[in-house]
Design a protein around this motif. Sequence first.
Motif, PDB file in Angstrom:
ATOM      1  N   PHE A 193       0.859  -1.176   0.000  1.00 13.62           N
ATOM      2  CA  PHE A 193       0.000   0.000   0.000  1.00 13.62           C
ATOM      3  C   PHE A 193       0.903   1.238   0.000  1.00 13.62           C
ATOM      4  N   ILE A 194       0.816   2.035  -1.058  1.00 14.59           N
ATOM      5  CA  ILE A 194       1.666   3.212  -1.224  1.00 14.59           C
ATOM      6  C   ILE A 194       0.814   4.466  -1.055  1.00 14.59           C
ATOM      7  N   GLU A 195       1.193   5.305  -0.107  1.00 13.41           N
ATOM      8  CA  GLU A 195       0.446   6.543   0.092  1.00 13.41           C
ATOM      9  C   GLU A 195       0.534   7.426  -1.154  1.00 13.41           C
ATOM     10  N   PHE A 196      -0.586   8.023  -1.502  1.00 10.38           N
ATOM     11  CA  PHE A 196      -0.668   8.970  -2.621  1.00 10.38           C
ATOM     12  C   PHE A 196       0.249  10.150  -2.316  1.00 10.38           C
ATOM     13  N   MET A 197       1.260  10.361  -3.198  1.00  9.87           N
ATOM     14  CA  MET A 197       2.272  11.386  -2.963  1.00  9.87           C
ATOM     15  C   MET A 197       2.056  12.594  -3.871  1.00  9.87           C
ATOM     16  N   PRO A 198       2.411  13.781  -3.409  1.00  2.00           N
ATOM     17  CA  PRO A 198       2.318  14.963  -4.261  1.00  2.00           C
ATOM     18  C   PRO A 198       3.318  14.905  -5.397  1.00  2.00           C
ATOM     19  N   ALA A 199       2.858  15.228  -6.586  1.00  3.58           N
ATOM     20  CA  ALA A 199       3.711  15.278  -7.772  1.00  3.58           C
ATOM     21  C   ALA A 199       3.110  16.293  -8.732  1.00  3.58           C
ATOM     22  N   LEU A 258      -8.099  13.608  -0.872  1.00  4.55           N
ATOM     23  CA  LEU A 258      -7.901  12.332  -1.566  1.00  4.55           C
ATOM     24  C   LEU A 258      -6.968  11.393  -0.825  1.00  4.55           C
ATOM     25  N   PHE A 259      -6.267  11.915   0.167  1.00  6.17           N
ATOM     26  CA  PHE A 259      -5.202  11.167   0.823  1.00  6.17           C
ATOM     27  C   PHE A 259      -5.754  10.185   1.860  1.00  6.17           C
ATOM     28  N   VAL A 260      -5.251   8.954   1.813  1.00  3.90           N
ATOM     29  CA  VAL A 260      -5.569   7.933   2.810  1.00  3.90           C
ATOM     30  C   VAL A 260      -4.242   7.437   3.383  1.00  3.90           C
ATOM     31  N   GLY A 261      -4.003   7.656   4.659  1.00  4.60           N
ATOM     32  CA  GLY A 261      -2.728   7.341   5.271  1.00  4.60           C
ATOM     33  C   GLY A 261      -2.630   5.909   5.782  1.00  4.60           C
ATOM     34  N   GLU A 262      -1.413   5.543   6.169  1.00  2.00           N
ATOM     35  CA  GLU A 262      -1.130   4.182   6.629  1.00  2.00           C
ATOM     36  C   GLU A 262      -2.013   3.764   7.795  1.00  2.00           C
ATOM     37  N   ALA A 280       5.391   7.651   2.453  1.00  7.46           N
ATOM     38  CA  ALA A 280       6.296   8.799   2.330  1.00  7.46           C
ATOM     39  C   ALA A 280       5.689  10.084   2.867  1.00  7.46           C
ATOM     40  N   VAL A 281       4.362  10.148   2.970  1.00 11.61           N
ATOM     41  CA  VAL A 281       3.711  11.367   3.434  1.00 11.61           C
ATOM     42  C   VAL A 281       3.570  11.370   4.956  1.00 11.61           C
TER      43      VAL A 281
END
Length: 327
Positions: A188-194, A203-207, A248-249
């Motif tokens: 499961f990879i956190e949605f990162m800013p790019a 939109l972000f769902v954390g660990e 990473a977030v």
Amino acid sequence: MRSLIDPLGRRITYARVSLTEQCNLRCGYCYDSAKGHPSGSDQLSLSDTVRLIRALAAVGITKIRFTGGEPLVRPGIVDLIRHASRIKGIHTIALTTNGLVLEPMLPELVKAGLNRLNISLDTLDRAVFKRITGVDGFDRVYSAIVSAEQSGAFERVKVNTVIMRGSSDGEVRRFALWALARKVDLRFIEFMPAQGSKWGRALFVGEDEIKSRIGLDLIPQSMEGDDAGPATSYSVTGATGRISFISAVSQCFCGSCNRVRITSTGQLMGCLFLNNGSDLTELLADGAGTDEIARHIRTVVSSPGFRRMPRETHIRTFNPFMRRVGG
């Protein structure tokens, strides 16, 4: 061969090498970031990529991961893997792919020397897959995962999943149970800013939330060697598969970072979220040999500020163009 060590004493043994910005999917959080960027005509030749890998091996890199864009759309990738796998000191050849064209290529890739594999899949629902990617390709990707799992070529097939609220967050537990029943490491990879990703807290769902949605007793696993990266991994009693998180977030893992990156245009990067890459193309154009390129890499990596200091800056200080950097 000497080790590649940065000013904080972090030993670097892993390089991610992006082969192309091109991709055969249209995922909004990635593909939209390409708007306003060149088409990728300035990408490194495969022969120059091999030259850089030789230099990376000379400074202590033992693991190479080919990324993109979608690396399997780059002509000649099987030959590239074959050449890379024969370079002294390179023990691990890995690939991150969206899996769309993987299955027919898999036997040749393995024969060439591929021994680690990550396949991106953000949903187990065919309709949601089409909505996310713009392509009706779920069956091909799923079949590729099954074939890779059954090939016996990989200890575990790693499946990369980006969870976004309102898109696939309702599938977290289903996804986890699916992976635990298979020879799969679900990451499961956190949605990162790019650039162009439309990243936002909405939109972000954390660990922590993902773990809560899984709702199982996760047993921490100690990772060593090539598996000692940013992922924190867990097993479940009686299960074959594994659950991992790359956060990473919400989490900081800079202190143990063991990697550098080569972009598809020949920039050496010390951190995904620092905009201070070193251009290697002039050295390549001038015909520099392995030793000269290796010295340059060592000098750059040992320079203060080239790699991110742990907790020095917020992750959103610089938003990378992910399809060029390779994630």
